[in-house]
Design a protein around this motif. Structure first.
Motif, PDB file in Angstrom:
ATOM      1  N   LYS A 150      -0.306  -4.163   3.906  1.00 47.23           N
ATOM      2  CA  LYS A 150      -0.177  -2.777   3.461  1.00 47.23           C
ATOM      3  C   LYS A 150       1.014  -2.151   4.157  1.00 47.23           C
ATOM      4  O   LYS A 150       1.418  -2.595   5.231  1.00 47.23           O
ATOM      5  CB  LYS A 150      -1.454  -1.987   3.768  1.00 47.23           C
ATOM      6  CG  LYS A 150      -1.820  -1.964   5.240  1.00 47.23           C
ATOM      7  CD  LYS A 150      -3.182  -1.359   5.454  1.00 47.23           C
ATOM      8  CE  LYS A 150      -3.570  -1.490   6.928  1.00 47.23           C
ATOM      9  NZ  LYS A 150      -4.919  -1.076   7.187  1.00 47.23           N
ATOM     10  N   THR A 151       1.581  -1.132   3.521  1.00 48.46           N
ATOM     11  CA  THR A 151       2.735  -0.464   4.099  1.00 48.46           C
ATOM     12  C   THR A 151       2.916   0.914   3.477  1.00 48.46           C
ATOM     13  O   THR A 151       2.478   1.148   2.356  1.00 48.46           O
ATOM     14  CB  THR A 151       4.022  -1.292   3.881  1.00 48.46           C
ATOM     15  OG1 THR A 151       5.060  -0.748   4.673  1.00 48.46           O
ATOM     16  CG2 THR A 151       4.459  -1.293   2.432  1.00 48.46           C
ATOM     17  N   ALA A 152       3.568   1.779   4.211  1.00 51.14           N
ATOM     18  CA  ALA A 152       4.029   3.047   3.650  1.00 51.14           C
ATOM     19  C   ALA A 152       5.322   2.768   2.897  1.00 51.14           C
ATOM     20  O   ALA A 152       6.104   1.894   3.282  1.00 51.14           O
ATOM     21  CB  ALA A 152       4.260   4.071   4.751  1.00 51.14           C
ATOM     22  N   LEU A 153       5.535   3.487   1.820  1.00 50.10           N
ATOM     23  CA  LEU A 153       6.747   3.360   1.018  1.00 50.10           C
ATOM     24  C   LEU A 153       7.451   4.706   0.978  1.00 50.10           C
ATOM     25  O   LEU A 153       6.876   5.724   1.360  1.00 50.10           O
ATOM     26  CB  LEU A 153       6.382   2.934  -0.414  1.00 50.10           C
ATOM     27  CG  LEU A 153       5.750   1.550  -0.575  1.00 50.10           C
ATOM     28  CD1 LEU A 153       5.283   1.353  -2.014  1.00 50.10           C
ATOM     29  CD2 LEU A 153       6.732   0.462  -0.190  1.00 50.10           C
ATOM     30  N   PRO A 154       8.672   4.741   0.486  1.00 46.17           N
ATOM     31  CA  PRO A 154       9.366   6.030   0.352  1.00 46.17           C
ATOM     32  C   PRO A 154       8.637   6.965  -0.626  1.00 46.17           C
ATOM     33  O   PRO A 154       7.817   6.528  -1.430  1.00 46.17           O
ATOM     34  CB  PRO A 154      10.733   5.643  -0.212  1.00 46.17           C
ATOM     35  CG  PRO A 154      10.897   4.205   0.125  1.00 46.17           C
ATOM     36  CD  PRO A 154       9.522   3.615   0.132  1.00 46.17           C
ATOM     37  N   VAL A 155       8.980   8.220  -0.573  1.00 48.74           N
ATOM     38  CA  VAL A 155       8.425   9.220  -1.490  1.00 48.74           C
ATOM     39  C   VAL A 155       8.803   8.833  -2.918  1.00 48.74           C
ATOM     40  O   VAL A 155       9.920   8.383  -3.181  1.00 48.74           O
ATOM     41  CB  VAL A 155       8.973  10.623  -1.138  1.00 48.74           C
ATOM     42  CG1 VAL A 155       8.617  11.639  -2.197  1.00 48.74           C
ATOM     43  CG2 VAL A 155       8.459  11.052   0.231  1.00 48.74           C
ATOM     44  N   THR A 156       7.854   8.993  -3.836  1.00 45.84           N
ATOM     45  CA  THR A 156       8.100   8.696  -5.248  1.00 45.84           C
ATOM     46  C   THR A 156       7.871   9.941  -6.094  1.00 45.84           C
ATOM     47  O   THR A 156       7.221  10.888  -5.652  1.00 45.84           O
ATOM     48  CB  THR A 156       7.177   7.563  -5.741  1.00 45.84           C
ATOM     49  OG1 THR A 156       5.812   7.921  -5.500  1.00 45.84           O
ATOM     50  CG2 THR A 156       7.488   6.251  -5.054  1.00 45.84           C
ATOM     51  N   GLN A 157       8.397   9.889  -7.313  1.00 42.55           N
ATOM     52  CA  GLN A 157       8.322  11.038  -8.214  1.00 42.55           C
ATOM     53  C   GLN A 157       6.978  11.154  -8.936  1.00 42.55           C
ATOM     54  O   GLN A 157       6.567  12.244  -9.316  1.00 42.55           O
ATOM     55  CB  GLN A 157       9.442  10.965  -9.261  1.00 42.55           C
ATOM     56  CG  GLN A 157      10.829  10.999  -8.651  1.00 42.55           C
ATOM     57  CD  GLN A 157      11.076  12.280  -7.866  1.00 42.55           C
ATOM     58  OE1 GLN A 157      10.829  13.368  -8.358  1.00 42.55           O
ATOM     59  NE2 GLN A 157      11.546  12.140  -6.638  1.00 42.55           N
ATOM     60  N   ASP A 158       6.316  10.009  -9.167  1.00 44.75           N
ATOM     61  CA  ASP A 158       5.033  10.034  -9.876  1.00 44.75           C
ATOM     62  C   ASP A 158       4.272   8.738  -9.588  1.00 44.75           C
ATOM     63  O   ASP A 158       4.780   7.837  -8.922  1.00 44.75           O
ATOM     64  CB  ASP A 158       5.233  10.244 -11.388  1.00 44.75           C
ATOM     65  CG  ASP A 158       6.111   9.185 -12.044  1.00 44.75           C
ATOM     66  OD1 ASP A 158       5.977   7.998 -11.702  1.00 44.75           O
ATOM     67  OD2 ASP A 158       6.932   9.560 -12.897  1.00 44.75           O
ATOM     68  N   ASN A 159       3.062   8.658 -10.117  1.00 45.49           N
ATOM     69  CA  ASN A 159       2.217   7.491  -9.860  1.00 45.49           C
ATOM     70  C   ASN A 159       2.795   6.210 -10.446  1.00 45.49           C
ATOM     71  O   ASN A 159       2.656   5.134  -9.858  1.00 45.49           O
ATOM     72  CB  ASN A 159       0.810   7.724 -10.413  1.00 45.49           C
ATOM     73  CG  ASN A 159       0.039   8.746  -9.610  1.00 45.49           C
ATOM     74  OD1 ASN A 159       0.291   8.936  -8.425  1.00 45.49           O
ATOM     75  ND2 ASN A 159      -0.891   9.424 -10.249  1.00 45.49           N
ATOM     76  N   HIS A 160       3.439   6.308 -11.613  1.00 42.88           N
ATOM     77  CA  HIS A 160       4.021   5.106 -12.213  1.00 42.88           C
ATOM     78  C   HIS A 160       5.129   4.540 -11.333  1.00 42.88           C
ATOM     79  O   HIS A 160       5.174   3.330 -11.081  1.00 42.88           O
ATOM     80  CB  HIS A 160       4.556   5.410 -13.611  1.00 42.88           C
ATOM     81  CG  HIS A 160       3.508   5.866 -14.577  1.00 42.88           C
ATOM     82  ND1 HIS A 160       2.314   5.197 -14.774  1.00 42.88           N
ATOM     83  CD2 HIS A 160       3.475   6.931 -15.400  1.00 42.88           C
ATOM     84  CE1 HIS A 160       1.595   5.828 -15.665  1.00 42.88           C
ATOM     85  NE2 HIS A 160       2.281   6.900 -16.067  1.00 42.88           N
ATOM     86  N   GLU A 161       5.996   5.415 -10.853  1.00 50.34           N
ATOM     87  CA  GLU A 161       7.067   4.961  -9.960  1.00 50.34           C
ATOM     88  C   GLU A 161       6.467   4.321  -8.706  1.00 50.34           C
ATOM     89  O   GLU A 161       6.973   3.308  -8.213  1.00 50.34           O
ATOM     90  CB  GLU A 161       7.968   6.135  -9.579  1.00 50.34           C
ATOM     91  CG  GLU A 161       9.160   5.725  -8.757  1.00 50.34           C
ATOM     92  CD  GLU A 161      10.088   6.888  -8.438  1.00 50.34           C
ATOM     93  OE1 GLU A 161      10.494   6.990  -7.265  1.00 50.34           O
ATOM     94  OE2 GLU A 161      10.397   7.680  -9.347  1.00 50.34           O
ATOM     95  N   ALA A 162       5.386   4.876  -8.218  1.00 52.58           N
ATOM     96  CA  ALA A 162       4.713   4.316  -7.042  1.00 52.58           C
ATOM     97  C   ALA A 162       4.247   2.888  -7.308  1.00 52.58           C
ATOM     98  O   ALA A 162       4.396   2.003  -6.453  1.00 52.58           O
ATOM     99  CB  ALA A 162       3.536   5.195  -6.638  1.00 52.58           C
ATOM    100  N   GLU A 163       3.712   2.643  -8.489  1.00 52.79           N
ATOM    101  CA  GLU A 163       3.239   1.297  -8.834  1.00 52.79           C
ATOM    102  C   GLU A 163       4.405   0.304  -8.905  1.00 52.79           C
ATOM    103  O   GLU A 163       4.288  -0.830  -8.440  1.00 52.79           O
ATOM    104  CB  GLU A 163       2.475   1.311 -10.161  1.00 52.79           C
ATOM    105  CG  GLU A 163       1.181   2.109 -10.121  1.00 52.79           C
ATOM    106  CD  GLU A 163       0.050   1.461  -9.349  1.00 52.79           C
ATOM    107  OE1 GLU A 163       0.153   0.276  -8.966  1.00 52.79           O
ATOM    108  OE2 GLU A 163      -0.965   2.151  -9.134  1.00 52.79           O
ATOM    109  N   PHE A 164       5.524   0.726  -9.479  1.00 48.50           N
ATOM    110  CA  PHE A 164       6.693  -0.143  -9.529  1.00 48.50           C
ATOM    111  C   PHE A 164       7.185  -0.460  -8.115  1.00 48.50           C
ATOM    112  O   PHE A 164       7.487  -1.611  -7.792  1.00 48.50           O
ATOM    113  CB  PHE A 164       7.824   0.508 -10.344  1.00 48.50           C
ATOM    114  CG  PHE A 164       7.612   0.436 -11.834  1.00 48.50           C
ATOM    115  CD1 PHE A 164       7.920  -0.721 -12.542  1.00 48.50           C
ATOM    116  CD2 PHE A 164       7.112   1.518 -12.527  1.00 48.50           C
ATOM    117  CE1 PHE A 164       7.720  -0.788 -13.913  1.00 48.50           C
ATOM    118  CE2 PHE A 164       6.916   1.468 -13.896  1.00 48.50           C
ATOM    119  CZ  PHE A 164       7.221   0.310 -14.598  1.00 48.50           C
TER     120      PHE A 164
END
Length: 130
Positions: free
Chosen positions: A33-47
């Protein structure tokens, strides 16, 4: 063969994103598991979660099976296209290129709980560390 379960978690207020993955190689399971950069929406988060997960894998395996509860992610891999997320799709295609055979499948969230819980844990840990 590698079996990869992947999921993202995202705070809707801050955009903070995290990823969790369960990787099974030769019947040996690892959880990451890891933290990722800020994303614009849930779909971008999944990618972004899949891109991160693919970067954790060895490249010398013939078959890669990907499981995600994100329908848009699975469809984008199949079509090699996603209207608003094409740079992410292009990155994923590049990361998949070392694998001669890639199988991917959508599954309901209740069948992806391992990766889901890891992503939630990483998101919570990131919030607590701030």
């Amino acid at each position: 063969m590698i079996t990869l379960y992947v999921d993202a978690a995202r705070d809707i207020h801050t955009g903070q994103t995290a990823a969790g993955t369960v990787i099974i190689i030769d019947k040996i399971q690892s959880q990451q598991k890891t933290a990722l950069p800020v994303t614009q929406d849930n779909h971008e988060a999944e990618f972004c979660a899949l891109i991160w997960a693919l970067q954790q894998l060895p490249k010398k395996i013939d078959i890669l099976k990907i499981y995600s509860d994100s329908q848009i992610l699975i469809d984008a891999i199949d079509k090699q296209y996603a209207k608003h997320y094409q740079p992410f799709v292009d990155n994923i295609i590049k990361l998949l290129s070392p694998y001669p055979l890639v199988l991917n499948q959508w599954l309901p969230e209740k069948e992806n709980l391992g990766a889901h819980h890891l992503a939630l844990q990483a998101l919570q840990q990131h919030k607590l560390s701030q």
